[in-house]
Design an enzyme around this catalytic site. Structure first.
Site, PDB file in Angstrom:
ATOM      1  N   HIS A   1     -11.457  -4.773   9.787  1.00  0.00           N
ATOM      2  CA  HIS A   1     -11.804  -4.583   8.280  1.00  0.00           C
ATOM      3  C   HIS A   1     -13.180  -3.717   8.527  1.00  0.00           C
ATOM      4  CE1 HIS A   1      -9.302  -7.510   6.606  1.00  0.00           C
ATOM      5  NE2 HIS A   1      -9.910  -7.295   5.518  1.00  0.00           N
TER       6      HIS A   1
ATOM      7  N   GLU B   1       0.823  -1.119   0.138  1.00  0.00           N
ATOM      8  CA  GLU B   1      -0.163   0.149   0.037  1.00  0.00           C
ATOM      9  C   GLU B   1       0.614   1.203  -0.073  1.00  0.00           C
ATOM     10  OE1 GLU B   1      -0.683  -2.801   1.596  1.00  0.00           O
ATOM     11  OE2 GLU B   1      -2.682  -3.358   1.028  1.00  0.00           O
TER      12      GLU B   1
HETATM   13  C1  LIG Z   1      -2.799  -4.870   4.156  1.00  0.00           C
HETATM   14  C2  LIG Z   1      -3.957  -5.451   3.267  1.00  0.00           C
HETATM   15  N1  LIG Z   1      -4.093  -5.195   2.213  1.00  0.00           N
HETATM   16  C3  LIG Z   1      -5.001  -5.866   1.294  1.00  0.00           C
HETATM   17  C4  LIG Z   1      -5.811  -6.809   2.064  1.00  0.00           C
HETATM   18  C5  LIG Z   1      -6.892  -7.666   1.243  1.00  0.00           C
HETATM   19  N2  LIG Z   1      -6.582  -8.959   0.989  1.00  0.00           N
HETATM   20  C6  LIG Z   1      -6.920  -9.884   1.849  1.00  0.00           C
HETATM   21  S1  LIG Z   1      -6.507 -11.186   1.656  1.00  0.00           S
HETATM   22  C7  LIG Z   1      -5.666 -10.879   0.403  1.00  0.00           C
HETATM   23  C8  LIG Z   1      -4.692 -11.766  -0.395  1.00  0.00           C
HETATM   24  C9  LIG Z   1      -3.598 -12.269   0.358  1.00  0.00           C
HETATM   25  O1  LIG Z   1      -2.833 -13.232  -0.117  1.00  0.00           O
HETATM   26  P1  LIG Z   1      -1.745 -14.183   0.211  1.00  0.00           P
HETATM   27  O2  LIG Z   1      -0.861 -13.581   1.301  1.00  0.00           O
HETATM   28  O3  LIG Z   1      -1.015 -14.993  -0.736  1.00  0.00           O
HETATM   29  O4  LIG Z   1      -2.663 -15.198   1.110  1.00  0.00           O
HETATM   30  P2  LIG Z   1      -3.709 -16.253   0.902  1.00  0.00           P
HETATM   31  O5  LIG Z   1      -4.982 -15.604   1.127  1.00  0.00           O
HETATM   32  O6  LIG Z   1      -3.243 -16.531  -0.641  1.00  0.00           O
HETATM   33  O7  LIG Z   1      -3.884 -17.174   1.882  1.00  0.00           O
HETATM   34  C10 LIG Z   1      -5.822  -9.489   0.112  1.00  0.00           C
HETATM   35  C11 LIG Z   1      -5.242  -8.784  -0.899  1.00  0.00           C
HETATM   36  C12 LIG Z   1      -5.790  -7.168   3.414  1.00  0.00           C
HETATM   37  N3  LIG Z   1      -6.186  -7.849   3.920  1.00  0.00           N
HETATM   38  N4  LIG Z   1      -4.604  -6.262   3.840  1.00  0.00           N
END
Ligand SMILES: Cc1ncc(C[n+]2csc(CCOP(=O)(O)OP(=O)(O)O)c2C)c(N)n1
Ligand SMILES: Cc1ncc(C[n+]2csc(CCOP(=O)(O)OP(=O)(O)O)c2C)c(N)n1
Ligand SMILES: [Mg+2]
Ligand SMILES: [Mg+2]
Lengths: 329, 338, 329, 338
Positions: free
Chosen positions: C131, C62
């Site tokens: 959230h 971000e």
């Molecule tokens: C700082 C932040 N940015 C965006 C999000 C929205 N978001 C939730 S899960 C996710 C993807 C995360 O991917 P990863 O770290 O690979 O974990 P996975 O969901 O694949 O287990 C995003 C972008 C968030 N929760 N926190």
């Protein structure tokens, strides 16, 4: 009990020292707190006394080490995390709001984060826009935090210990303009709570509500007003969250006139919250509108005459009081 | 299969040291529990018993189940919003987990956290964090407390490969390494962060390389093979307890959507199908059968046991109370202080 | 000119599409805006239409991509940066406050940052503490920013273009609970400014001031009050910074009674700023204290009944109005 | 000398391609200008004409002066609060820089920025940023705008080695590399971030290794040798303009305190003395003399020219006006919009 004279800086240092001596779970962590002696020389000498494990220099990673403080606090330590200045705390805001302030509630009461975060705040030293924020009032918006702003040497000395005793996160804002201020204080320091405001000057004509770096300006203004036969009461909030409504309303009930002085930017300032609480809780006590003296809505400029123009000062406070007393009712 | 398709891992990094038949069956049953538990969650979500975000771990069970084997009670687990598997594998009462998702006061976070915020301090589970990479700095602090108090405990910090791009990853790895803290960074590389394939989020997709620039030893493990995970993480935990942080990359895949709202526009059905061929549960079940350690009967019995556990969990959730509304502002601060 | 029916989501999408078609310097950048179609499906289809250079998926960073938006804006582009939700914007706060909001002033007027940052905000969907923030009022504290909160489909459709025309940074907060709301609106959309509030309902007994996600609750409350013969005026702020004092004060001068409804946490809320401005500018017009309906001071809990209890709703607004009208004067 | 002492670099990474005598003298004179300018700043600080923070570049002049040689007018420079040298080497009017520090309206930021925030858009200088690593993401955006608009311009982003620990470094390197942006990351490694030696801030002190994990080519250059800097950065800029980001580590040293408030408790006088032996100005002057390209007269003349420039700068600052107080709130927004 005796009296000692010390600076605000020395008071901060002694408070840390004493806490470290009293409780071995306490440690200090932050950028340049050790070898450098602290960017405001607050922790000078502590590395020699306590060693690098308890006076812990960190890399430039505000989010990282604030988060590390949270984790360590949960697991039984009592960290004092120093963020050099509030300006850099923005980098750690996610940790502060989404973790420190939230974990107890989100876990249904299982976790506690007994963390103290200290930071310098305030303008007035010609450091320009990125180094002059006064965001302590802004932080006071966040549930789960306690926010302190010691405005006098005695409080700088006395508030750290109760902050460390708090089972939840406490932010302490030290206005950088105060570090060199000096006062004679009780030794050992008095026991203070971190819930109540202090009336620094009693008066009956108008209530001046302020805290931190604006306290001395406000007291000076009160003294100047006294020479005009205006008798001002000065309330030092000290605790910006939770606000001590009782002390505020008691004073308003007495004076019926209020000026709030706050170094934060005007819109959305803590002064607005104070004003609103007075309206909510003491509207019928008011003889006229509450006035605010805040910072101008600009990134603080470097040039001294412009910086001065942007910040609350004695003149602006005096004027606001005169205007308030001159108005209506 | 086209180029863009991510391939399931085919080999193990090290030869497997296989456990006892009993232990292997226990691993299988734990994975089955996580699977069935989550399948029930989907039904309950559709029935509007569970709300908010629901992130399924289906396909990734081998990671949490394998990784937890080497952790001791004194160790601490930090995970993401995709943490049902971690909670169950760590031994948190399935009923308390289900009740949490129902928003009931007998939930493991009293209903205040929901699916993304499972906490159980008695099991050393410090959440359930829904800010990507937000718990990594905390894990460093847990490791720091362990070192300073000489408790010998390890912080096991699970996160997705998407978290690696965040600044917090960088700051946390550096701090943990600089201070030689007992933290195991467990990167669940399921190839996607929501819809973003790792090639589109990382200039360098070999994540273990990143670890090495912090002076942190790194291991890549087949995350579909629970025994490989167990063995690899056991080694990592031992190193962390002794000497400092370790980075473990677990190659895995989520069979389901990112959350309940994801239309899955970003990946190929074929790719999902290919990975489903490497279902961690089937893999272990087949291995057990081949070794003569599992037959239809035994499997049926395990299914039964798992179903009973899930049924009991749902029953506990159903019968749980809602917290009185007057308690809304409890736990903002510790009870005694206000 | 014709009328079309569309959702708030569709309105956001059309606004982006149209801007991209009108001005080739405009591009959209953020997490999952492309292949995934946007976490709220706002940008669905845009990748196909405009390609990956102008619909630019970013890694989870971000601070990095908000800062990149700032740099690109300075150098002649017109970026729309999407932060999935306000909850993650804390990670980018340093970029927003210390760079985007500050660079023009700090450079003595040389630089401009014509950047638009869109983000979803608000609670009410059982997403729990991390959230569910409503920080748009909090952001309105920062000089140098313009802060928008479209509360109706028409504004979601119409406010992006003027935001992109602004030579300075504009934050647009889209309350996530609104994406599915639907309305018939003008096509092409009306030209709106990003300086003025809108009176959504005229009334003479009390002024209800609100914005964004609370607008519909407030209108519903006004309608309910109408059945009790209380005639409420509803002011939709739309622009949280700079506040449209003129529209607010004109309404107060008419009704003499005010309730402010704001999904932010009560202490330090935008509602406090509004209240204070009314006290400062229209104290003598008031027949009684201004009341606020805000969120409870808790990290928002997951359980529905607790979340509901924490947030403003029609009942709470109606009660606050009754209490306000019942009081004094 | 004890172990902890940081040693000045002894060798160059590549054989030097030496420029013309005239060019070399120009380099020398530029470094001298930066040095004398800052020495005067110290005096003016003591006379309270300059206030706020003042971070001196003394000892590091070869970095900015060498690096700027290969930049074109269309290129963009982003720097830290320690950026007097960058502004002067980029060609910003010394008088406007000095007036800025005096807080006068004829300052390059109209007196609003001060020492830490020198801006001059006409010279492509986008600050002077006082948040460590805060300008790195912006540099990525500048590179992005360059690519999207096909201007061919490069973003040259200077920062200290202390910034490498910040999350912004990580996020920026990854983004720049992922998108192949024309950004040169110029890391001024002077061994200290305030009082923190790089060994105490980086688990891995070979910073070029870090760059490689983003797939970014990395070079380490003797930052005390202006010609080595010029040559190395010229190559880096060419690569960046063509194909994508480059990381350059410039080994340098600040001879003075971090700022005017630093008691320098954290380093040894001996260490400073050792580095002073490698003064970049002396180094080049000696080399020029050895080549017969500089004599006492020529040097004296250069000193004179520099002194005149600095005197003129001070005069411009002294005679500059203060901006009317009524203009305080100008430039918070563009003039036309409010
Ligand atoms: C700082 C932040 N940015 C965006 C999000 C929205 N978001 C939730 S899960 C996710 C993807 C995360 O991917 P990863 O770290 O690979 O974990 P996975 O969901 O694949 O287990 C995003 C972008 C968030 N929760 N926190
Ligand atoms: C985010 C942030 N944290 C802390 C500071 C305070 N600070 C100013 S300069 C500095 C040291 C930076 O060191 P380095 O990056 O090596 O640059 P140098 O000063 O050596 O040129 C620190 C800690 C800051 N300005 N910004
Ligand atoms: Mg993933
Ligand atoms: Mg340095």
């Amino acid at each position: 009990m005796s009296r000692v004279t010390m600076t605000y800086r020395e008071a901060c240092r002694q408070a840390i020292r004493e806490a470290m001596l009293r409780d071995e779970r306490v440690f200090l962590m932050g950028e340049d707190v050790g070898a450098y002696g602290g960017c405001f020389a607050v922790s000078k000498g502590l590395l020699d006394e306590f060693g690098p494990s308890r006076i812990r220099d960190t890399p430039l990673s505000e989010s990282g080490f604030v988060g590390a403080g949270i984790g360590a606090a949960i697991e039984g330590m009592r960290p004092i995390v120093e963020i050099m200045t509030v300006n850099f705390s923005l980098l750690a805001l996610d940790q502060i709001m989404n973790n420190a302030a939230t974990l107890r509630h989100m876990s249904g009461g299982q976790l506690g984060v007994p963390l103290v975060i200290r930071m310098a705040t305030g303008a007035g030293r010609q450091l320009a826009a990125q180094h002059s924020h006064s965001l302590e009032g802004w932080y006071a918006h966040i549930p789960g935090l306690t926010v302190l702003a010691p405005g006098v040497v005695e409080d700088a000395r006395a508030m750290l210990w109760p902050a460390l005793q708090d089972p939840d996160p406490v932010l302490i804002f030290e206005n950088a303009a105060l570090y060199n201020s000096e006062a004679e204080i009780d030794d050992p320091p008095p026991v203070v709570d971190i819930r109540s405001a202090a009336v620094r000057r009693h008066g009956s004509d108008v209530t001046l509500i302020t805290y931190g770096g604006s306290l001395h300006k406000t007291i000076a203004a009160a003294e100047q007003l006294a020479s005009e036969d205006i008798d001002a009461e000065v309330v030092d909030l000290r605790v910006l969250r939770p606000l001590d409504d009782a002390t505020i309303m008691a004073s308003v009930a007495n004076t019926h006139r209020v000026v709030v002085v706050d170094e934060g930017w005007r819109t959305g300032s803590l002064a607005a919250e104070i004003t609103t609480r007075i309206v909510e809780q003491a509207f019928w006590d008011l003889d006229g509108p509450v006035a605010r003296v805040c910072s101008a809505e600009v990134p603080i400029p470097y040039a001294k005459h412009l910086e001065d123009a942007a910040l609350p000062d004695v003149d602006k406070i005096v004027h606001a009081v005169r205007r308030t007393l001159g108005e209506g009712a | 299969m086209n180029e863009a398709i991510k391939h399931p891992p085919r080999t193990h990094s090290e030869p497997l040291t296989v456990g006892t038949a009993e232990h292997r069956r226990a691993l299988l049953q734990q994975m089955m529990l996580v699977r069935r538990f989550e399948e029930r969650c989907v039904e309950l979500y559709q029935a509007a018993k569970i709300r908010g975000f629901l992130h399924l771990y289906i396909g990734e069970e081998a990671v949490a189940v394998g990784a937890m084997q080497s952790l001791e009670p004194r160790d601490v687990v930090l995970a993401t919003y995709r943490e049902h598997g971690h909670a169950l594998a760590r031994g948190v009462d399935p009923g308390a987990v289900m009740a949490e998702m129902f928003g009931k006061v007998n939930g493991c976070s009293r209903g205040r956290g929901g699916s993304m915020h499972l906490f159980d301090v008695s099991h050393g589970l410090l959440g359930g964090n829904a800010i990507v990479a937000g718990h990594l700095p905390m894990a460093v602090g847990v490791g720091l407390a362990s070192r300073m108090q000489r408790t010998g405990s390890v912080a096991a910090c699970f996160f997705g490969e998407g978290a690696v791009a965040e600044g917090e990853f960088h700051e946390s790895m550096n701090l943990a390494s600089l201070w030689k803290l007992p933290v195991v960074f467990l990167c669940e590389n399921n190839s996607y962060a929501m819809g973003t394939a790792v090639e589109r989020s990382e200039a360098q997709t070999d994540l273990s390389l990143k670890a090495s620039t912090y002076g942190v030893p790194a291991y890549r493990i087949d995350g579909m093979d629970v025994e490989a995970v167990e063995q690899g993480v056991r080694g990592a935990v031992a190193i962390a307890r002794e000497s400092g942080p370790v980075f473990v990359e677990l190659m895995t895949y989520r069979f389901r959507a990112h959350s309940m709202y994801d239309p899955e526009l970003y990946r190929d059905k074929q790719e999902v199908a290919a990975w489903r061929e490497h279902d961690p549960i089937t893999l272990l079940a087949d291995r057990l059968r081949a070794a003569g350690d599992l037959d239809d009967d035994a499997l049926a019995q395990m299914e039964l046991a798992v179903t009973e556990t899930v049924d009991a969990a749902v029953a506990m959730a159903e019968t749980g109370e809602l917290e009185p509304v007057d308690d809304l502002t409890r736990f903002v601060h510790a009870e005694a202080t206000r």
